[in-house]
Design an enzyme around this catalytic site. Structure first.
Site, short mmCIF file in Angstrom:
data_model
loop_
_atom_site.label_atom_id
_atom_site.label_comp_id
_atom_site.label_asym_id
_atom_site.label_seq_id
_atom_site.Cartn_x
_atom_site.Cartn_y
_atom_site.Cartn_z
N THR A 29 0.80 -1.23 0.00
CA THR A 29 0.00 0.00 0.00
C THR A 29 0.83 1.28 0.00
O THR A 29 1.92 1.33 0.59
CB THR A 29 -0.92 0.02 1.24
N GLU B 194 0.24 3.62 1.79
CA GLU B 194 0.33 4.07 3.18
C GLU B 194 1.75 3.86 3.74
O GLU B 194 2.12 4.50 4.72
CB GLU B 194 -0.69 3.32 4.04
N TYR C 237 -2.03 0.41 10.90
CA TYR C 237 -2.27 -0.28 9.61
C TYR C 237 -1.00 -0.27 8.78
O TYR C 237 -0.55 -1.30 8.26
CB TYR C 237 -3.41 0.42 8.85
N LYS D 15 1.52 -3.26 7.52
CA LYS D 15 1.75 -3.53 6.09
C LYS D 15 3.24 -3.44 5.74
O LYS D 15 3.71 -4.09 4.82
CB LYS D 15 0.95 -2.53 5.25
P1 NAP Z 1 -11.55 -4.74 1.91
O1 NAP Z 1 -12.68 -4.42 1.00
O2 NAP Z 1 -11.55 -4.24 3.30
O3 NAP Z 1 -11.42 -6.35 1.94
C1 NAP Z 1 -10.62 -7.00 2.90
C2 NAP Z 1 -10.85 -8.49 2.77
O4 NAP Z 1 -10.04 -9.16 3.76
C3 NAP Z 1 -12.31 -8.92 3.04
O5 NAP Z 1 -12.61 -10.00 2.18
C4 NAP Z 1 -12.24 -9.42 4.49
O6 NAP Z 1 -13.24 -10.35 4.81
C5 NAP Z 1 -10.88 -10.10 4.45
N1 NAP Z 1 -10.32 -10.34 5.78
C6 NAP Z 1 -10.17 -9.47 6.79
N2 NAP Z 1 -9.61 -10.08 7.86
C7 NAP Z 1 -9.40 -11.37 7.51
C8 NAP Z 1 -8.87 -12.51 8.16
N3 NAP Z 1 -8.43 -12.43 9.42
N4 NAP Z 1 -8.79 -13.68 7.49
C9 NAP Z 1 -9.26 -13.78 6.22
N5 NAP Z 1 -9.79 -12.74 5.54
C10 NAP Z 1 -9.86 -11.55 6.18
O7 NAP Z 1 -10.17 -4.28 1.26
P2 NAP Z 1 -9.83 -3.92 -0.27
O8 NAP Z 1 -10.05 -2.48 -0.47
O9 NAP Z 1 -10.44 -4.92 -1.15
O10 NAP Z 1 -8.25 -4.12 -0.25
C11 NAP Z 1 -7.66 -5.38 -0.55
C12 NAP Z 1 -6.24 -5.41 0.00
O11 NAP Z 1 -5.48 -4.37 -0.60
C13 NAP Z 1 -6.11 -5.19 1.50
O12 NAP Z 1 -5.02 -5.96 1.94
C14 NAP Z 1 -5.80 -3.71 1.63
O13 NAP Z 1 -5.10 -3.47 2.82
C15 NAP Z 1 -4.95 -3.52 0.40
N6 NAP Z 1 -4.95 -2.19 -0.20
C16 NAP Z 1 -6.12 -1.59 -0.54
C17 NAP Z 1 -6.10 -0.37 -1.18
C18 NAP Z 1 -7.36 0.33 -1.59
O14 NAP Z 1 -7.31 1.53 -1.88
N7 NAP Z 1 -8.49 -0.38 -1.69
C19 NAP Z 1 -4.86 0.25 -1.48
C20 NAP Z 1 -3.69 -0.41 -1.13
C21 NAP Z 1 -3.74 -1.64 -0.51
P3 NAP Z 1 -14.73 -9.90 5.31
O15 NAP Z 1 -15.52 -9.68 4.03
O16 NAP Z 1 -15.16 -11.07 6.09
O17 NAP Z 1 -14.55 -8.65 6.10
O1 F7E Z 2 -9.33 7.95 3.92
C1 F7E Z 2 -9.71 11.43 5.07
C2 F7E Z 2 -8.84 10.52 5.90
O2 F7E Z 2 -10.40 5.91 4.84
C3 F7E Z 2 -8.76 8.80 2.95
C4 F7E Z 2 -7.44 1.95 2.44
O3 F7E Z 2 -7.92 1.25 1.32
O4 F7E Z 2 -6.24 3.49 1.05
C5 F7E Z 2 -7.23 3.40 2.06
O5 F7E Z 2 -6.82 4.12 3.22
C6 F7E Z 2 -8.49 10.17 3.54
C7 F7E Z 2 -7.77 10.16 4.89
O6 F7E Z 2 -8.67 5.75 2.97
C8 F7E Z 2 -13.08 11.16 6.35
O7 F7E Z 2 -8.38 11.20 7.06
C9 F7E Z 2 -11.71 12.75 5.80
O8 F7E Z 2 -6.78 11.15 4.87
O9 F7E Z 2 -10.88 6.62 2.45
P1 F7E Z 2 -9.92 6.52 3.55
P2 F7E Z 2 -7.15 5.67 3.43
O10 F7E Z 2 -6.97 5.94 4.88
O11 F7E Z 2 -6.36 6.49 2.49
C10 F7E Z 2 -4.95 2.97 1.41
C11 F7E Z 2 -4.04 3.10 0.22
C12 F7E Z 2 -5.02 1.61 1.96
O12 F7E Z 2 -4.08 0.83 1.85
C13 F7E Z 2 -6.14 1.32 2.91
O13 F7E Z 2 -6.36 -0.09 3.02
O14 F7E Z 2 -9.75 10.78 3.80
N1 F7E Z 2 -11.09 11.58 5.57
N2 F7E Z 2 -12.94 12.52 6.29
C14 F7E Z 2 -11.91 10.57 5.89
N3 F7E Z 2 -11.75 9.23 5.83
C15 F7E Z 2 -12.79 8.46 6.23
N4 F7E Z 2 -12.68 7.11 6.16
N5 F7E Z 2 -13.97 9.00 6.70
C16 F7E Z 2 -14.15 10.36 6.79
O15 F7E Z 2 -15.21 10.83 7.22
#
Ligand code: NAP
Ligand code: F7E
Length: 361
Positions: A128, A130, A153, A157
Site C-alpha cells: 500500500t 500508506e 495499519y 503492512k
Molecule cells: P476490503 O474491501 O476491506 O477487503 C478486505 C478483505 O479481507 C475482506 O474480504 C475481508 O473479509 C478479508 N479479511 C479481513 N480479515 C481477515 C482474516 N483475518 N482472514 C481472512 N480474511 C480476512 O479491502 P480492499 O479495499 O479490497 O483491499 C484489498 C487489500 O489491498 C487489502 O489488503 C488492503 O489493505 C490492500 N490495499 C487496498 C487499497 C485500496 O485503496 N483499496 C490500497 C492499497 C492496498 P470480510 O468480508 O469477512 O470482512
Molecule cells: O481515507 C480522510 C482521511 O479511509 C482517505 C485503504 O484502502 O487506502 C485506504 O486508506 C483520507 C484520509 O482511505 C473522512 O483522514 C476525511 O486522509 O478513504 P480513507 P485511506 O486511509 O487512504 C490505502 C491506500 C489503503 O491501503 C487502505 O487499506 O480521507 N477523511 N474525512 C476521511 N476518511 C474516512 N474514512 N472518513 C471520513 O469521514
C-alpha cells in the site's frame, strides 16, 4: 490438454477480491477464495460469481495457521493473491494489535505455509501507498521513496512488505509487492471517504439525508478505479521476475475536491467557508449546509499527501490507469443514485453510525 490455471485469493469477499475473482474467471482460471466466518454471509460482492462452476470458496482465516496449511495443500494453486487485511486505517488505531495479527503476521503465516507445504506458487502481496507516510514534499512517491508509515495499519503492512522481500531473497520465492495507491469503486466499503461522499451526495439528492460529516478535508489522495488495479495485480504475477511496483494514477486531489466533484454530479455546487473544525460546505444556490467537519473523524496521525509516480509500472507492465478521479466520482455517484444497498433508515447520517460504533471511521 494443458491444465487450467488455479488461483487462490485471500480476502475474496472484499472490494478488490471480488473484482479480481471476476477477472481471473474471465481469463479461464479455476478460482478459489478464502472467506472467514462472519455472523452474516459476506457474499454480497460475490453475487455475480457465487454459483460459477469454476469458483469455490473455503472457510479459512489468516490468523489460523492450520487452515492455511490445509487449504494450500488441498487446492494447490499456481498463483496466490494475498488481499486479506484489516484494511481501515482509522480503525487500526482502535485495534492495533489485531491489525498487526491479520496484516503483518497473516502475511508471514501464509508465506511460511507456502514454504512448508513446498508449493511452487507465485505470490502477490497487497502492499500500500500508506507505507510512504505522505509527508509534504515526498510526492510523487515511487519505488525508491523512503518508507515512513504513520498508522498501525501502515506499520503492519510494512512488516508484510519486508517479509515478502525477505522470503523472495532467502528462499527464491516468486513473491511480489504491488504498492497500490487508493482505488475505489461502487463496491468500496461505506466507511471509506469516497464511498461515504458519493453515497451521501446520492442520498441528499433523494432528500434522504441533510448533511455529510467528514474529517480532514485537506488530505490529498491519488484515487484510481479498482477493476483496473486488479489487472495490475494479475500482470505482476505474469512476469517471470518478481518485483515491487507502485500502482497509481499520478493525479491527486484533496478530500474537499472529491466532495465538490461528487456533489456536482447531483447538481449541487459547493462553496466553502470557515476553517478547521468550523469549515462548512454549502449549496451555493440554496445556502444549505451539505458538508460539515466533525473532529470525530480526525485521525491521531494523518497520512497527508499521496500521489504516485507510476512510470516504472507503466514501463514494466504496460499498465496505465484509465479512470481518473472526476470520472470515478461520476460513476460512483451514479451507482449510488440507483442502489441504496446500505440504507440505515433509522440513522440520520454517517456520524450517527460512527458514534454508535464508537469508532472513528
Ligand atoms: P476490503 O474491501 O476491506 O477487503 C478486505 C478483505 O479481507 C475482506 O474480504 C475481508 O473479509 C478479508 N479479511 C479481513 N480479515 C481477515 C482474516 N483475518 N482472514 C481472512 N480474511 C480476512 O479491502 P480492499 O479495499 O479490497 O483491499 C484489498 C487489500 O489491498 C487489502 O489488503 C488492503 O489493505 C490492500 N490495499 C487496498 C487499497 C485500496 O485503496 N483499496 C490500497 C492499497 C492496498 P470480510 O468480508 O469477512 O470482512
Ligand atoms: O481515507 C480522510 C482521511 O479511509 C482517505 C485503504 O484502502 O487506502 C485506504 O486508506 C483520507 C484520509 O482511505 C473522512 O483522514 C476525511 O486522509 O478513504 P480513507 P485511506 O486511509 O487512504 C490505502 C491506500 C489503503 O491501503 C487502505 O487499506 O480521507 N477523511 N474525512 C476521511 N476518511 C474516512 N474514512 N472518513 C471520513 O469521514
Amino acid at each position: 490438454m494443458t491444465a487450467r490455471k488455479k488461483a487462490l485469493i485471500t480476502g475474496v469477499s472484499g472490494q478488490d477480491g471480488s473484482y479480481l475473482a471476476e477477472l481471473l474467471l474471465a481469463k479461464g482460471y479455476d478460482v478459489h477464495g478464502i472467506v472467514r466466518r462472519n455472523s452474516e454471509f459476506t457474499s454480497r460482492r460475490l453475487d455475480r460469481i457465487l454459483f460459477h462452476e469454476r469458483f469455490t470458496t473455503h472457510y479459512g482465516d489468516v490468523v489460523d495457521t492450520s487452515s492455511l496449511h490445509t487449504l494450500l495443500a488441498r487446492v494447490g494453486p499456481s498463483e496466490i493473491y494475498h488481499l486479506a487485511a484489516q484494511s481501515h486505517v482509522a480503525v487500526s488505531f482502535s485495534v492495533p494489535d489485531y491489525s498487526a495479527q491479520v496484516n503483518a503476521l497473516g502475511t508471514l503465516r501464509l508465506l511460511n505455509a507456502i514454504r512448508e507445504v513446498d508449493l511452487k506458487a507465485r505470490f502477490y502481496q497487497a502492499s500500500t501507498s500508506e507505507l510512504f507516510g505522505g509527508l509534504r514534499g515526498t510526492e510523487p512517491q515511487h519505488e525508491g521513496t523512503p518508507l515512513t508509515p504513520r498508522s498501525p495499519y501502515s506499520t503492519s503492512k510494512l512488516f508484510g512488505y519486508w517479509t515478502v522481500r525477505n522470503y523472495r531473497e532467502a528462499y527464491g520465492m516468486h513473491a511480489s509487492n504491488g504498492i497500490l495507491f487508493n482505488h475505489e469503486s461502487p463496491r468500496r466499503g461505506r466507511n471509506f471517504v469516497t464511498k461515504k461522499i458519493t453515497q451521501a451526495a446520492a442520498r441528499i439528492a433523494r432528500g434522504e439525508q441533510e448533511m455529510l460529516r467528514l474529517g480532514n478535508l485537506d488530505a490529498v489522495r491519488d484515487w484510481g478505479y479498482a477493476p483496473e488495479y486488479v489487472e495490475a495485480m494479475w500482470l505482476i504475477l505474469q512476469r517471470d521476475v518478481p518485483c515491487d511496483l507502485v500502482i497509481g494514477t499520478g493525479t491527486a486531489y484533496t478530500i474537499r475536491q472529491f466532495a465538490e466533484m461528487a456533489f456536482a454530479v447531483v447538481g449541487i455546487e459547493l462553496g466553502w467557508s470557515g476553517q478547521g473544525a468550523d469549515e462548512r460546505g454549502r449549496d451555493r444556490r440554496t445556502g444549505a449546509v451539505r458538508v460539515a467537519v466533525d473532529p470525530v473523524y480526525f485521525r491521531p496521525l494523518e497520512t497527508e499527501r499521496l500521489r504516485a509516480d507510476p512510470r516504472l509500472a507503466e514501463r514494466t507492465l504496460g499498465w496505465r490507469a484509465r479512470t481518473l478521479a472526476p470520472a470515478l466520482a461520476r460513476l460512483m455517484v451514479r451507482y449510488d443514485i440507483v442502489h441504496d444497498e446500505f440504507g440505515f433508515p433509522d440513522l440520520v447520517d454517517d456520524a450517527d453510525v460512527a458514534r454508535r460504533m464508537e469508532g472513528r471511521t
